[in-house]
Design an enzyme around this catalytic site. Structure first.
Site, PDB file in Angstrom:
ATOM      1  N   LYS A 175       0.806  -1.196  -0.080  1.00  8.68           N
ATOM      2  CA  LYS A 175      -0.173   0.053  -0.059  1.00  8.68           C
ATOM      3  C   LYS A 175       0.861   1.218  -0.051  1.00  8.68           C
ATOM      4  O   LYS A 175       2.024   1.332   0.057  1.00  8.68           O
ATOM      5  CB  LYS A 175      -0.950   0.126   1.427  1.00  8.68           C
ATOM      6  CG  LYS A 175      -1.674  -1.292   1.150  1.00  8.68           C
ATOM      7  CD  LYS A 175      -2.685  -1.400   0.134  1.00  8.68           C
ATOM      8  CE  LYS A 175      -3.850  -2.277   0.510  1.00  8.68           C
ATOM      9  NZ  LYS A 175      -3.678  -3.932   0.440  1.00  8.68           N
TER      10      LYS A 175
HETATM   11  C1  LIG Z   1      -5.077  -4.643   0.883  1.00  9.49           C
HETATM   12  C2  LIG Z   1      -6.667  -4.795   1.022  1.00  9.49           C
HETATM   13  C3  LIG Z   1      -7.399  -5.077   2.273  1.00  9.49           C
HETATM   14  C4  LIG Z   1      -6.450  -6.140   3.405  1.00  9.49           C
HETATM   15  O1  LIG Z   1      -5.468  -5.423   4.101  1.00  9.49           O
HETATM   16  P1  LIG Z   1      -4.444  -6.181   5.104  1.00  9.49           P
HETATM   17  O2  LIG Z   1      -3.782  -5.047   5.606  1.00  9.49           O
HETATM   18  O3  LIG Z   1      -3.341  -6.789   4.053  1.00  9.49           O
HETATM   19  O4  LIG Z   1      -4.987  -7.117   5.770  1.00  9.49           O
HETATM   20  C5  LIG Z   1      -8.525  -5.129   2.311  1.00  9.49           C
HETATM   21  N1  LIG Z   1      -9.188  -4.375   1.333  1.00  9.49           N
HETATM   22  C6  LIG Z   1      -8.622  -3.912   0.254  1.00  9.49           C
HETATM   23  C7  LIG Z   1      -9.524  -3.207  -0.759  1.00  9.49           C
HETATM   24  C8  LIG Z   1      -7.313  -4.137   0.199  1.00  9.49           C
HETATM   25  O5  LIG Z   1      -6.864  -3.522  -0.987  1.00  9.49           O
END
Ligand SMILES: *Cc1c(COP(=O)(O)O)cnc(C)c1O
Length: 374
Positions: free
Chosen positions: A186
């Site tokens: 992210k």
């Molecule tokens: C990455 C992501 C998640 C999960 O996030 P984590 O921190 O890896 O648990 C949930 N929803 C969306 C839309 C994502 O892109």
């Protein structure tokens, strides 16, 4: 011929290693590794200020954050959600024993289409779980109106929406709760991590109890909480990352602008439009590969891969096509025609702060060159 290194869809932004050493020394010194230590408190405060949100609770990741957000609001029955997201969105409902009801997306924003929500509401509906896909804000006012009319809660999966502002304020202020992800892939990462943004101190306190097994103090447990705490090492890393995040976002913006320029006139290739009333964080660079391009999306994906460029088909397959969802009546592709088309055409091109403009030019040239000549 020298082999070029592969280019992946993303690459985590990292500060210089030596800058992290003093933080590690402090942790070794204190022997406080977790349970709301100094760095945890400092990162909650720093992120609240940076993002312009009053109440933020750090989590070990966004998925546990989503599961806990639903618990905090005592969501049950059915929840209206989008098929066009990462699976964790809908998985958080199954972990709470809640039935997902999929509603189609809007073809410009790729977010849940508010015009189609009302038809999916039943007496069992308790909430709307929407996603700000690629960090582009949902139609928050329209969703809020529906939620008010039908007495529904609203939860935003804001995993993509770090730093996004909408009409001059943080997009995270909308809905009953929003959940951020700080996963390695992210825009802002703490290795693994996440946060819930709450509207008031009371809700944040409940969330803080829920992420610590339900403990209120040494002897009182008020709920069947989970272990969702962020460790000190991740929180310390987040504090350091925060110093570089504005520069990282500026780099992303420059890359996105260059892609847009280079791909503007390629027949059959559509870049996602700039989004009205919102700042972009350029977390992703999605293109749609339409019929006029000449070859199908998967053929372009394979050709780029053969050149060492690893794009991703976010989001294909749709969540509603996975085995644990496809039996639901709302999961039928006939109910989700826009999401189904976008999932078949979308390709996310590499974008991350260290990607050079020369690399962007090479990727764009390959996309341009793949057209079938008439
Ligand atoms: C990455 C992501 C998640 C999960 O996030 P984590 O921190 O890896 O648990 C949930 N929803 C969306 C839309 C994502 O892109």
């Amino acid at each position: 011929m020298t082999q070029r290194p592969p280019i992946y869809v993303t690459r985590p932004h990292m500060p210089p290693l030596e800058d992290f050493v003093p933080y590690l020394e402090q942790i070794w010194e204190s022997r406080i590794l977790t349970n709301g230590g100094h760095f945890h408190q400092a990162l909650e405060k720093a992120l609240s200020e940076h993002l312009g949100v009053p109440h933020l609770s750090l989590f070990t990741n966004a998925t546990i954050g989503l599961v806990t957000a639903l618990q905090a609001l005592r969501i049950n029955g059915e929840v209206i959600t989008t098929p066009y997201s990462f699976v964790a969105t809908a998985h958080s409902l199954l972990w709470n024993g809640v039935k997902p009801v999929f509603v189609d997306v809007d073809e410009r924003s790729f977010n849940i289409d508010p015009a189609k929500i009302e038809a999916a509401i039943t007496p069992q509906t308790t909430a709307i779980l929407a996603v700000h896909v690629y960090g582009r804000p949902c139609e928050v006012e329209a969703i809020e109106r529906i939620a008010d009319n039908y007495n529904l809660k609203v939860i935003y999966d804001a995993a993509h929406a770090f730093g996004v502002r909408h009409k001059g304020a943080s997009v995270l202020r909308h809905g009953d709760l929003s959940v951020l992800s700080f996963h390695a892939t992210k825009v802002f990462n703490t290795f693994e991590g996440g946060a819930i943004i709450a509207p008031d101190a009371k809700t944040k306190h409940r969330i803080d109890h829920l992420k610590n097994f339900g403990f209120v103090d040494e002897t009182i447990v008020v709920a069947a909480g989970i272990n969702g705490k962020m460790s000190e090492i991740c929180a310390a890393f987040g504090l350091l990352q925060l110093k570089g995040v504005d520069e990282a976002l500026a780099r992303r913006a420059a890359i996105a602008a260059r892609y847009r320029e280079l791909l503007a006139d390629v027949p059959g290739i559509a870049c996602a439009e700039a989004w009205p009333d919102a700042t972009q964080n350029d977390a992703y660079f999605p293109i749609l590969v339409g019929p006029a391009y000449g070859i199908a999306r998967d053929a372009l994906y394979a050709k780029l891969r053969a050149e060492g460029i690893f794009t991703r088909r976010y989001f294909y397959p749709l969540i509603s096509d996975f085995p644990m969802y496809r039996g639901l009546p709302s999961a039928a592709r006939a109910n989700l025609p826009v999401a189904a088309r976008v999932a078949d055409q979308v390709l996310c091109l590499p974008i991350y702060p260290d990607l050079t403009l020369e690399q962007v030019e090479r990727i764009a040239a390959l996309v341009r060159g793949q057209q079938r000549t008439p």
